[in-house]
Scaffold this active site. Structure first.
Site, PDB file in Angstrom:
ATOM      1  N   ASP A  29     -24.231  36.366  49.930  1.00 15.06           N
ATOM      2  CA  ASP A  29     -23.032  37.445  49.961  1.00 15.06           C
ATOM      3  C   ASP A  29     -23.453  38.520  50.171  1.00 15.06           C
ATOM      4  O   ASP A  29     -24.705  39.217  50.487  1.00 15.06           O
ATOM      5  CB  ASP A  29     -22.442  37.097  48.857  1.00 15.06           C
ATOM      6  CG  ASP A  29     -20.768  37.286  48.549  1.00 15.06           C
ATOM      7  OD1 ASP A  29     -20.913  38.021  50.171  1.00 15.06           O
ATOM      8  OD2 ASP A  29     -20.602  36.353  47.932  1.00 15.06           O
ATOM      9  N   GLY A  37     -18.312  38.835  51.920  1.00 11.91           N
ATOM     10  CA  GLY A  37     -16.745  39.434  51.370  1.00 11.91           C
ATOM     11  C   GLY A  37     -16.035  37.940  51.842  1.00 11.91           C
ATOM     12  O   GLY A  37     -15.208  38.184  52.499  1.00 11.91           O
ATOM     13  N   ASP A  59     -12.936  33.443  52.326  1.00 12.41           N
ATOM     14  CA  ASP A  59     -12.543  34.012  51.007  1.00 12.41           C
ATOM     15  C   ASP A  59     -11.110  33.101  51.169  1.00 12.41           C
ATOM     16  O   ASP A  59     -10.955  33.019  50.483  1.00 12.41           O
ATOM     17  CB  ASP A  59     -12.416  35.007  50.061  1.00 12.41           C
ATOM     18  CG  ASP A  59     -14.085  35.504  49.799  1.00 12.41           C
ATOM     19  OD1 ASP A  59     -15.061  35.170  49.896  1.00 12.41           O
ATOM     20  OD2 ASP A  59     -14.147  37.076  49.758  1.00 12.41           O
TER      21      ASP A  59
END
Length: 634
Positions: A391, A433, A453
């Site tokens: 991430d 994200g 997301d």
């Protein structure tokens, strides 16, 4: 202008003249950068050398030709052949000039949780430009563009594509000049960029993948999908059906123990899910997003034992084990930051710009990368880890030098290259994200990327639609999540969430223990269907059957190479009273064949399905969805 170089006196003038050229078998490679790869019999390279002896600059234009894919790649090497320093102020990788034609520019804009929305703009006189200055390719604009004749559709018309194989700041410019010629440029952003090059040094501009279709957007997409699947992705998982996973994030967020993960594994095994992923919160003293990034050691107190023991407990349930990392980041509340505050990207004397309570580590510095790499490897070596989610949850700020943004991305690539080389059997999924770094550069290292997301099924029809113009569905991480959806609050039924998520690398993002028995039965059926349909979905030709930004329904399908099997998905986005039967025209089938709906047994003519369409009866409920598996009748 595609290239701007400044000499020591501050003069910006380079007159590049032809020196030589060479044609050779095989595809060129780029030092330190991802690039399309191919065997010697699949590609040829054209290298053209230009020079300005007075300025002391030599430029090598590299073209890679992959005829079977209908793509040409283009990169640039800039060499300082003089005795003094030069500074590169602007460097684009590709430039296309159209001497006539009236064009639209198609770009893919967005924001966090709503990435890659398609926008089609007529190119009038002047310059239309977009790009990223955020340190990543960004949620805001994808490094991809299509230049299309005004009447081009999915099925007909001329269109030209450019896709930048790079994960950092970029720039795209389209210009129509005073005599109606059109120029399209793609390359590095010149904002926050001023790259010094000493005598004898060479600078490499990341490559652009270019392609052309005379038969509309679908054909262009197929060419890019093939190129990325066959000549960008290197992972052994690129051509495999991926394990169906359950991620702990929306199930538990930071609030979990080792028992929580094992309980999730037990539930997963009972439903047929292949893998459990332990997301953020397993390291340092991290129980929220305020601390511990940079301290990559296992919180054994939280897990109730060692990581090795937890992995064994999960594997004992009959499922694989995955883990989450964010190696580029550091919290100020961490041992690493207290020992090495200078390792974070900051401007001395100024307060740093924080985002999500974290700073970026300076991955342009080898000693920083080495420290984090050693920490991560010490974790990975504690047991059999089957999957890693990488991430990256904030943009770059505090850019202290003109070389930083470029060198940072090369540092990330260096780290990822070392990681996939050391752990070739780990399935690596990229994430920033969600879809903030969804680009061909990342796909060189990770065969799939978390698409967004936002897991809301209705929003995802649009996010995945835009993503599909350049990127194969096998690269899109797509999960069924809880309702009300955690991003939008929308409620959709389990079937609709499953139909949408199956258009990609399929998984779940919810607390399995809270599912009703009815939903658990639906999950088992979804996984059974996915294992049956995945070879067609992930490897077949993908067709967009509607534009979900305009139509009342989102619809898509995949067809295998032999045109024997197809999977159709559709979601009704807008319902109203007395809704008539609606028809969706299918694509890619063999018109002379007949196809049987595996669920109902109904047989259709391939020609009729493509010319008249498949009938869909509207059922009541929120956002009804449809999934049809078709087999050719032998």
């Amino acid at each position: 202008i595609a290239l701007d170089i400044k000499n020591e006196q501050g003069t910006e003038s380079v007159e590049l003249l032809y020196k030589s050229h060479e044609i050779r078998d095989g595809k060129y490679a780029l030092k330190g950068l991802p690039a399309v790869w191919a065997s010697d019999d699949e590609a040829q390279t054209l290298e053209i050398v230009l020079g300005d002896d007075i300025a002391g600059v030599e430029v090598h234009l590299l073209y890679g030709v992959l005829e079977a894919c209908d793509v040409i790649t283009r990169s640039v090497l800039i060499k300082n052949t003089g005795s003094g320093d030069i500074t590169i102020e602007k460097a684009h990788a590709a430039c296309l000039d159209m001497v006539y034609g009236d064009y639209d520019v198609i770009r893919f804009y967005g924001k966090h949780a709503m990435e890659r929305n398609l926008e089609r703009t007529h190119l009038g006189h002047g310059t239309l430009s977009f790009g990223s200055r955020r340190g990543t390719s960004s949620h805001q604009y994808n490094p991809a563009v299509i230049l299309a004749q005004r009447d081009t559709t999915e099925n007909a018309g001329d269109c030209y594509g450019m896709l930048f194989v790079y994960s950092g700041n970029f720039s795209c410019e389209a210009e129509k000049d005073q005599i109606n010629q059109t120029r399209l440029l793609m390359g590095l952003s010149d904002e926050l960029f001023s790259y010094p090059l000493a005598a004898g040094e060479t600078f490499t501009v990341p490559e652009v993948i270019m392609s052309y279709s005379a038969d509309g957007f679908s054909q262009l997409s197929h060419q890019y999908h093939t190129c990325i699947s066959e000549h960008v992705c290197r992972s052994r998982f690129a051509h495999e059906v991926r394990p169906v996973l359950i991620n702990s994030w929306e199930a538990a967020y930071f609030d979990f123990t080792g028992d929580t993960i094992v309980d999730l594994a037990k539930e997963a095994a009972s439903l047929g899910i292949d893998m459990v992923v332990m997301d953020d919160g397993w390291f340092g003293k991290r129980d929220d997003d305020n601390s511990s990034l940079g301290d990559w050691f296992v919180n054994e107190k939280k897990l109730g034992g060692t990581l090795s023991e937890l992995i064994d407990r999960v594997h004992a349930q009959g499922v694989k084990f995955g883990i989450w990392i964010e190696p580029e980041m550091v919290n100020e509340d961490s041992n690493l930051y207290r020992e090495h505050p200078d390792w974070a990207i900051q401007i001395p004397g100024k307060l740093p710009v924080r985002s999500r309570n974290q700073l970026l580590l300076d991955f342009s510095r080898k000693e920083v990368r080495d420290n984090i790499f050693d920490q991560i490897c010490a974790v990975f070596d504690q047991g059999k880890i089957d999957y890693v989610k990488w991430d990256m949850n904030r943009s770059m700020a505090d850019v202290y030098a003109g070389n930083l943004a470029y060198d940072y991305v090369l540092g990330v690539y260096d780290f990822m290259e070392r990681l996939v080389t050391r752990y070739p059997d780990i399935l690596l999924e990229g994430c920033s994200g969600g879809g903030g770094r969804f680009d061909a550069g990342m796909l060189y290292y990770s065969p799939q990327i978390w698409c967004s997301d936002n897991t809301d099924a209705i929003n995802r029809t649009r996010i995945q639609y835009g993503t599909s113009f350049f990127y194969p569905v096998s690269s899109m991480g797509a999960h069924v999540s809880a309702v009300p959806n955690h991003q939008t609050g929308r409620v959709t039924d389990m079937n609709t969430r499953g139909v949408v998520a199956m258009t990609g690398a399929f998984g779940y993002e919810l607390d399995l223990g809270k599912l009703s028995e009815e939903d658990k039965t639906a999950v088992r059926e979804q996984i059974k269907t996915y294992h049956e349909a995945a070879p067609v979905i992930l490897k077949g030709d993908y067709y967009r059957l509607s534009n979900p930004f305009e139509a009342e329904y989102g619809a898509w399908m995949s067809v295998d190479e032999e045109k024997k099997h197809a999977v159709v998905g559709a979601v009704l986005l807008n319902t109203h009273g007395n809704h008539p039967v609606f028809y969706i025209r299918l694509r890619g089938l063999a018109p002379e064949r007949s196809y049987r709906d595996k669920k109902t047994g109904t047989v259709y003519s391939g020609a009729a399905l493509m010319e008249l369409g498949m009938p869909f009866t509207v059922v009541s409920g929120n956002y009804p969805s449809y999934q049809i598996l078709l087999d050719a009748v032998e």
